[in-house]
Design a protein around this motif. Structure first.
Motif, short mmCIF file in Angstrom:
data_model
loop_
_atom_site.label_atom_id
_atom_site.label_comp_id
_atom_site.label_asym_id
_atom_site.label_seq_id
_atom_site.Cartn_x
_atom_site.Cartn_y
_atom_site.Cartn_z
N TYR A 1 -4.37 -6.72 18.88
CA TYR A 1 -3.32 -6.54 19.86
C TYR A 1 -3.62 -5.47 20.89
O TYR A 1 -3.31 -5.62 22.07
N THR A 2 -4.19 -4.35 20.44
CA THR A 2 -4.49 -3.28 21.39
C THR A 2 -5.70 -3.62 22.23
O THR A 2 -5.73 -3.36 23.43
N GLY A 3 -6.69 -4.19 21.59
CA GLY A 3 -7.89 -4.52 22.31
C GLY A 3 -9.11 -3.97 21.62
O GLY A 3 -9.03 -3.32 20.57
N PRO A 4 -10.27 -4.26 22.18
CA PRO A 4 -11.52 -3.86 21.53
C PRO A 4 -11.70 -2.37 21.36
O PRO A 4 -12.57 -1.94 20.60
N SER A 5 -10.91 -1.57 22.06
CA SER A 5 -11.07 -0.12 21.91
C SER A 5 -10.52 0.36 20.57
O SER A 5 -10.85 1.46 20.12
N ALA A 6 -9.68 -0.44 19.94
CA ALA A 6 -9.13 -0.06 18.63
C ALA A 6 -10.15 -0.37 17.55
O ALA A 6 -10.88 -1.36 17.63
N GLN A 7 -10.18 0.48 16.55
CA GLN A 7 -11.16 0.29 15.47
C GLN A 7 -10.63 -0.69 14.44
O GLN A 7 -9.43 -0.80 14.21
N ARG A 8 -11.55 -1.37 13.82
CA ARG A 8 -11.23 -2.23 12.69
C ARG A 8 -11.58 -1.46 11.42
O ARG A 8 -12.69 -1.52 10.92
N ASN A 9 -10.61 -0.73 10.96
CA ASN A 9 -10.85 0.16 9.84
C ASN A 9 -10.65 -0.54 8.51
O ASN A 9 -10.01 -1.60 8.42
N SER A 10 -11.19 0.09 7.50
CA SER A 10 -10.99 -0.41 6.14
C SER A 10 -10.75 0.76 5.21
O SER A 10 -11.17 1.89 5.48
N THR A 11 -10.07 0.48 4.15
CA THR A 11 -9.81 1.47 3.13
C THR A 11 -9.55 0.72 1.83
O THR A 11 -9.71 -0.50 1.77
N TRP A 12 -9.14 1.45 0.82
CA TRP A 12 -8.86 0.82 -0.46
C TRP A 12 -7.44 1.13 -0.89
O TRP A 12 -6.94 2.24 -0.71
N GLY A 13 -6.80 0.14 -1.42
CA GLY A 13 -5.53 0.33 -2.09
C GLY A 13 -5.75 0.28 -3.59
O GLY A 13 -6.78 -0.19 -4.07
N TRP A 14 -4.77 0.78 -4.31
CA TRP A 14 -4.91 0.78 -5.76
C TRP A 14 -3.56 0.48 -6.39
O TRP A 14 -2.50 0.59 -5.78
N ALA A 15 -3.61 0.09 -7.65
CA ALA A 15 -2.39 -0.13 -8.44
C ALA A 15 -2.70 0.17 -9.90
O ALA A 15 -3.84 0.01 -10.35
N ALA A 16 -1.69 0.63 -10.61
CA ALA A 16 -1.84 0.95 -12.03
C ALA A 16 -0.57 0.56 -12.76
O ALA A 16 0.53 0.62 -12.19
N SER A 17 -0.73 0.17 -14.00
CA SER A 17 0.42 -0.26 -14.78
C SER A 17 0.26 0.16 -16.23
O SER A 17 -0.84 0.14 -16.78
N VAL A 18 1.38 0.55 -16.82
CA VAL A 18 1.44 0.84 -18.25
C VAL A 18 2.62 0.05 -18.81
O VAL A 18 3.70 0.06 -18.22
#
Lengths: 182, 559
Positions: B375-392
């Motif tokens: 939407y912003t255009g090519p000047s915006a970065q395509r970032n990545s990161t990690w999500g996490w989840a935990a359950s007991v």
């Protein structure tokens, strides 16, 4: 004051035909902001009324033949930036009325015929002037109105503290949504 | 001004379909495991004289499907398979094999005893031998008809937007683009059109379970086909029939499970390792995730550990790679996933006896965003990161007479508690689609959302033919976007938001088994949801509370 009133009367007479079919947005939350970016049409006619403590308007109209804009802001601090760009044979009419302790206005027009009027009434150094009802809380919770109009896609979000309106065309906004399925 | 709500862009609508079908049922309905459990009971019955409980139950009555944990049922099937292998002389044979393997001499290849042919043990003819293949198989299924009423007259809805802002294009010049993220929440009264009429539907499953001993171990396969259809009404009041689908594919939606397993290695569409066992003992689900997903998993079992301390104590360690597309809460505007480089990595550890089970699981979920770039255009970065989840989670089963003596009669109880937390992977919480995994700002920076969910459920078996259950669940989520200057030079403030959602649900269930695989049940519940929002340009938004009842009745035939 009488000159200003006469100017207002004359302006409304000259644009009354266009205003009769104007897209009208009224915002009366404590903070009101509107963003208008329209273009690619033959004509554009908009009217915005903001009645809150803080009011802000940014608008770009780029219709080919005729651009008409009326901005009425009343509160403590009001600011507006109006840009109108018609074709070399088109006309632009803009009127800004600000009644606040602090008033800021910028108006730019480009066309064959450009008519503009700016009326500002400020009370700097005095107690803030709040029109009655401007700080009224929204009792029924936030509301969102969305609508495709001849001018563009309109969104109007209103809640207790803020009202935000956008009117855009040409892919300058993106709308999505999510929620529970029933 | 005519009110018209545009809820979904194309991608967002698809995302909602994905998220909704990830749970494959509306908020008020869940029975994802009946046929698996029915097949498992058939396997358990094959244990014959070693199953002493069978003798104490009426001849044609069996524990209902809804009282058996879904995931544990498949594991119980595996234990039954293992017991078939190891029972009687096989146990001695296995000990000899192990001695040989540990003696340092060349291990002898011992041909394990094939299941006796035909597959008809203790009079149970539901297993059959497939020709001369040595494969034993069973076919089971269930058909559940239901009807109910959703009592919601409105509900909280969310609309996301990217505001026009001045941002630099590739050429370095400022240009207007849909950039700054914004989120609105409001009460949607059109839900009343959807819920004005009762709904009805059918949930049918047909499953095939096969196994065969080989010289190297047991190979098994399981396929569960599911057809879920119900009436639904859209905002305009138009009725239609919906079928389960995943990513618009009805065949994929009908494939509930399909896997093959060799010893501990399982490949195919299978229950996620992150899931505990189910979403509570009532038909209406609580806020925990239970999901079947394509994946590859490996489980290592440890049987009879610490025999001097606890009888029949077993444990397992599992690891899996699972399809990340089943765990995406995105709307296509504020959050929009790019193709992923890595699958979800899920780990699970369990320990328990037939009476209790403790479960711990965790997941890592990659986020690769393309929203800002789109939407912003090519000047915006395509970032990545990690999500996490935990359950007991944990479950405990008991017989009330163990505590209160004979006056408690032949009543049983079981209870489960599960808690989950997540950042950037909210689908693991088992919550409604009321928050996004993250928000991408104008420049592509990712702000992960966070959330937690908690569920407690109890089931009471009054008689061998009648049981009741109650479930309580809560959740909360938090998402935000830091204030951004639109760059419009109109003395406008910076635009940003934060949003919190809290939900509670209680549900009750009663089920009666009429024999011959028939069961009749009723489920009622109540749901509350509260949404709060704050905006950097104008303070807080007024909270919204949406609450509504739900009720349904169902009849099931298992075969």
């Amino acid at each position: 004051m009488r000159v200003a009133a006469f100017s207002i009367f004359f302006f409304f007479c000259s644009v009354s035909a266009e205003l009769a079919s104007a897209e009208t947005i009224i915002q009366d939350s404590p903070s009101n902001y509107a963003i208008v970016v329209t273009g690619g049409h033959k004509s554009s006619s908009l009217a915005i009324g903001q009645f809150g403590v803080s009011n802000g308007y940014f608008g770009v109209q780029a219709a080919n033949d005729s651009n008409v804009m009326v901005v009425n802001q009343q509160g403590y601090a009001s600011s507006s930036l109006v840009q109108q760009q018609s074709s070399s044979t088109g006309s632009n009419n803009a009127y800004v009325n600000q009644v606040s302790s602090y008033n800021y206005s910028t108006l730019t027009q480009s066309g064959e015929t450009n008519i503009a009027g700016v009326a500002q009434n400020s009370t700097v150094g005095h107690a803030p002037h709040l029109p009655s009802g401007s700080a009224a809380a929204i009792s029924n919770g936030p509301t969102l109105q969305t609508q495709e109009t001849p001018e563009g896609y309109l969104t109007l979000f209103t809640t207790d503290g803020v009202s935000l309106a956008t009117l855009t065309s040409g892919g300058l906004t993106a709308i999505g949504g999510f929620g529970r399925q029933h | 001004m005519k009110l018209e709500l545009k809820f979904y862009s194309g991608v967002a609508g698809l995302a909602i379909l994905i998220a909704g079908n990830a749970f494959a049922q509306p908020a008020s309905f869940d029975n994802s495991s009946a046929s698996v459990e029915e097949a498992t009971r058939a396997l358990k019955q094959l244990e014959g004289a070693s199953e002493t409980n069978q003798k104490s139950k009426p001849e044609k009555a069996a524990r209902p499907a809804s009282s058996d944990p879904a995931t544990a049922s498949v594991e119980e099937a595996e234990r039954a398979l293992k017991q078939l292998k190891d029972g009687g002389s096989d146990t001695n044979q296995k000990q000899k094999t192990n001695k040989l393997a540990n003696s340092g001499s060349s291990p002898a290849i011992v041909r394990k005893r094939l299941p006796p042919a035909p597959c008809n043990l203790s009079g149970n003819t539901n297993f059959f031998l497939i020709g001369n293949t040595g494969i034993c198989a069973a076919i089971h299924g269930s058909a559940t008809g239901f009807m109910g009423k959703d009592g919601a007259t409105s509900d909280v809805a969310f609309t996301s937007q990217r505001l026009p802002s001045m941002r630099r294009g590739l050429d370095g010049k400022l240009m207007l683009s849909a950039s700054t993220p914004m989120l609105y929440y409001y009460n949607n009264p059109l839900v009343a059109n959807q819920t004005a009429q009762p709904y009805a539907g059918m949930d049918s499953m047909l499953n095939f379970l096969a196994f065969r001993d080989t010289d190297y171990g047991t190979v098994s396969a399981f396929v569960n086909a599911r057809l879920y259809a119900r009436t639904a009404t859209d905002y305009s009041g138009t009725n239609r029939i919906t079928l389960n689908q995943i990513e618009g594919n009805y065949w994929r939606g009908a494939t509930d499970q399909a896997w093959v397993q060799f010893e501990g290695l399982r490949v195919g569409i299978q229950p996620s390792l992150f899931s505990f066992s189910r979403t509570g003992y009532t038909y209406m689900p609580g806020y925990q995730s239970y999901l079947n997903t394509p994946g590859v998993s490996y489980t290592k079992r440890f049987d009879n550990i610490f025999p001097s301390l606890v009888r029949n104590l077993g444990a397992s360690l599992s690891v899996a790679v699972e399809d990340p597309r089943m765990r995406r809460y995105q709307d296509g505007v504020l959050a929009r996933y790019n193709y992923t480089q890595y699958p979800d990595i899920v780990g699970q550890a369990r320990i328990g006896t037939p009476a209790f089970l403790i479960h711990v699981s965790g997941a890592m979920h990659q986020i690769r965003d393309v929203a800002a770039y789109t939407y912003t255009g090519p000047s915006a970065q395509r970032n990545s990161t990690w999500g996490w989840a935990a359950s007991v989670a944990g479950e405990y089963r008991w017989k009330w007479s163990n505590f209160f003596g004979k006056r408690a009669g032949e009543t049983y109880g079981k209870a489960m508690v599960a808690v989950a937390g997540s950042q950037g992977a909210l689908a693991y919480l088992g919550i409604p689609y009321m928050a996004l995994d993250y928000v991408s700002d104008s420049y592509g920076a990712l702000q992960r959302s966070s959330g937690q969910s908690l569920l407690a459920s109890y089931e009471h078996l009054w008689t061998p033919l009648f049981k009741t259950a109650v479930t309580g669940a809560v959740f909360q989520t938090f998402m935000q976007s830091a204030p951004e200057d639109l760059g419009l030079m109109a003395r406008l403030p910076a635009f940003g938001f934060s949003n919190q959602v809290r939900g509670q649900r209680v549900a009750g269930n009663a089920e009666y088994w009429m024999g011959d695989g028939w069961a009749l049940g009723v489920d009622v519940g109540y749901t509350w949801t509260t949404v709060n929002g704050q905006y950097s340009m104008g303070g807080r938004g007024k909270p919204i509370v949406a609450d509504f009842p739900n009720g349904m009745t169902y009849m099931r035939k298992a075969f």
